[in-house]
Enzyme design. Structure first.
Site, short mmCIF file in Angstrom:
data_model
loop_
_atom_site.label_atom_id
_atom_site.label_comp_id
_atom_site.label_asym_id
_atom_site.label_seq_id
_atom_site.Cartn_x
_atom_site.Cartn_y
_atom_site.Cartn_z
N ASN A 77 0.84 -1.19 0.00
CA ASN A 77 0.00 0.00 0.00
C ASN A 77 0.87 1.25 0.00
OD1 ASN A 77 -0.13 -1.36 2.83
ND2 ASN A 77 -0.73 0.73 3.36
N ASP A 78 0.82 2.10 0.99
CA ASP A 78 1.36 3.46 0.91
C ASP A 78 2.83 3.53 0.49
OD1 ASP A 78 -1.02 3.55 2.26
OD2 ASP A 78 -0.28 4.68 3.96
N PRO A 79 3.18 4.49 -0.38
CA PRO A 79 4.59 4.85 -0.53
C PRO A 79 5.06 5.50 0.77
CG PRO A 79 3.19 6.38 -1.75
CD PRO A 79 2.30 5.30 -1.23
N THR A 138 3.34 3.93 7.83
CA THR A 138 3.82 4.96 6.91
C THR A 138 4.66 6.02 7.61
OG1 THR A 138 1.82 4.60 5.62
CG2 THR A 138 3.05 6.60 5.16
#
Length: 599
Positions: A77-79, A138
């Site tokens: 998922n998230d960078p 993140t």
């Protein structure tokens, strides 16, 4: 409820007889579906086709992208913490080592010299301390003085409270920075102040230096029921103190995830380094991930008060500016010191079913990295794919001087319709037929795209591209524009309509859309660039004013292996195409498990 609309091909003989009267020598249009009066339109009102009874193997590798960033397998998922350091680009990302569903999150890590081809490394951060045993979530990277990168990230502790933690590279002489050492005093931040929500405190930003020489960073959170980017200060990046007030907060929205805060000069597509002095005339962008989309505000950062002051205060968050109007979330930007630009990535999740993801063995990808800058009028951010992606272009096709009348289709041949980059300029022959604009449409442009689909003729538009189209048009995706006249300006609606993108059952197939202002009295051309990468489609309208990322799973991709791309017009006003260029896109080497061991 808007009806679904279909393309319907005429029999070959009918096409041949009808095409004989067309007076367009430079190319051949394919007219479809006529009325009794002999007028032709390529759209026909029809019932939506039934989904296929037999699913065409969602485990097929045909839906795996060829040049987007994604791991070889499993969930992402998230960078998190993208950076450029000592000649190498680093992309960290939320990753599940154990399967294609969310859970057991660690920091995946890949490196590149060109933002196109990537080497996958061992995870940079894993869940192995009390402050991150529930997940390494993140965060961001900041380059400290002396060229020392530092990761700050959210950890879920043993009580499932969210904390902020720090890690440094074990060996800065390693060009890949493979190993990271967590700080002994982790967590450096806890949600232990009155009014803070212990499970809504995450996603720290890249740090920046204030006028007092101290570091600042923002963390997404909830404070006394308000959504905010909470502000913290530090002299050494290890010991942090909360500032009494957030730079900006809002009491009418859900928790702000993945905040991003950066400076930009209007009209300058070069980026600004937050660790350096910010020049006069610069504005700031405050981005937040909320309501399943990425929104932002443009304003001024008051250095003395550590406050962000938006240029326009809008209470209704439906009217906040959008980074992307499609499947795009948790974006993260960084300053690329190699080329003096700011680059942003977003996460594009799957829109098929969890069972499909289990069968495929993978889920999630990152959008093509985009250069991001502030428009000359200072009102919005513009985005465009980084120039490096053009290195994958091959087999260039060009057409000039096309004219598209109402109902015309022009097929863009000799490119791979599943892996393509298409750039097209539309020039309006007249703006007199623009229909009136209703400001209420701004509240829900997706609804308007669904109600006024590409099959509904308008004054100016719809015109654009039909992509990933099957031979009989029962599957296709439409990316198009409509032009409206407001009191003192023109408004352009850009749509990406997926409602007929696939016959497969169990998919999300919305119609995405967003508006942008355009000075059509001075400039009659509207540009569209669409990158097609199997199950991922990214479109950029009006020079990057509106961006739409879509995930599509056409059965034709898995079953037939052949599709079509068309330019079209279904508006009353004729539209010229002074330039159309298209390329087949080669496959990049992205985190392959075998066969690529060095940059």
């Amino acid at each position: 409820m808007a009806q679904a609309w279909a393309f319907l091909l005429l029999p070959a003989l009918a096409l041949a007889s009808y095409a004989s009267h067309l007076l367009l020598p430079a190319y051949i249009t394919t007219p479809l579906c006529g009325g009794g009066d002999g007028a032709r339109s390529f759209f026909l009102c029809a019932q939506a086709p039934k989904d296929q009874d037999q699913d065409p193997s969602p485990a097929s590798t045909m839906y795996k992208t060829a040049f987007h960033f994604q791991p070889a397998k499993n969930w992402m998922n998230d960078p998190s913490g993208p950076m450029y350091f000592n000649g190498i680009y680093h992309e960290f990302y939320q990753y599940n080592l154990n399967g294609p569903i969310f859970g057991d999150i660690v920091w995946g890590h890949s490196v590149s010299t060109d933002l196109v081809n990537w080497i996958g490394l061992e995870p940079a951060l894993v869940r192995d301390t009390p402050s991150d045993i529930d997940g390494c979530w993140t965060g961001s990277v900041t380059i400290l003085p002396g060229g020392k990168p530092v990761i700050i990230y959210t950890g879920g502790n043993i009580d499932q409270h969210q904390t902020q933690n720090i890690a440094f590279p074990k060996n800065r002489s390693d060009p890949y920075l493979r190993e990271w050492i967590k700080a002994a005093n982790n967590p450096v931040l806890r949600p232990d102040e009155p009014g803070m929500n212990v499970i809504e405190f995450r996603d720290p930003t890249t740090g920046w230096i204030g006028p007092d020489g101290h570091w600042r960073m923002a963390v997404g959170g909830e404070l006394n029921g308000y959504s905010a980017a909470l502000l913290y200060k530090s002299e050494d990046f290890l010991n942090w103190t909360k500032v009494d007030h957030p730079p900006y907060s809002h009491n009418g929205s859900n928790m702000w995830e993945c905040p991003d805060f950066f400076a930009a000069l209007p009209g300058n597509n070069g980026g600004l380094d937050l660790s350096a002095a910010i020049p006069q005339g610069a504005k700031h962008a405050l981005k937040m991930s909320v309501d399943s989309v990425d929104k932002y505000m443009i304003g001024v950062y008051d250095l003395q008060r550590d406050a962000f002051v938006p240029d326009n205060v809008v209470d209704d968050r439906r009217l906040w500016l959008r980074m992307d109007y499609g499947t795009f979330y948790a974006s993260k930007s960084f300053f690329d010191s190699k080329k003096g630009r700011r680059i942003v990535w977003g996460w594009s999740g799957e829109t098929d079913s969890p069972s499909d993801d289990l069968a495929k063995g993978w889920a999630g990808l990152h959008t093509i990295p985009r250069t991001i800058w502030l428009a000359a009028d200072g009102k919005q951010l513009l985005q465009w794919p980084v120039e490096e992606i053009e290195s994958l272009r091959t087999n260039e096709i060009n057409h000039q001087g096309l004219e598209l009348n109402k109902g015309d289709l022009f097929e863009i041949k000799e490119v791979d319709a599943f892996q393509a980059d298409v750039e097209i300029d539309f020039e309006l022959a007249s703006i007199d037929e623009a229909e009136p604009f209703d400001p209420s449409w701004l509240l829900d442009p997706e609804k308007h795209c669904g109600e006024a689909g590409a099959s509904v003729p308008g004054g100016i538009g719809p015109f654009g591209l039909v992509i990933l189209a099957s031979d009989n048009m029962d599957e296709h995706t439409e990316v198009y524009f409509r032009v409206y006249k407001s009191q003192e300006k023109y408004m352009v609606l850009m749509c990406s309509d997926l409602r007929r993108s696939s016959l497969r059952p169990g998919l999300e197939k919305p119609a995405y859309g967003g508006f942008f202002e355009f000075d059509l009295a001075k400039e009659r051309k509207i540009s569209l660039r669409t990158l097609i990468d199997r199950s991922a489609v990214e479109s950029f309208g009006g020079g990057g004013r509106v961006c739409i990322t879509s995930r599509v799973y056409p059965a034709v991709l898995a079953n037939v292996g052949r599709a079509h791309i068309y330019a079209f017009n279904n508006g009353n006003a004729m539209v010229r195409v002074p330039q159309l260029s298209a390329w087949t896109m080669r496959k990049a080497q992205v985190n392959v498990e075998k066969g690529w061991s060095a940059i």
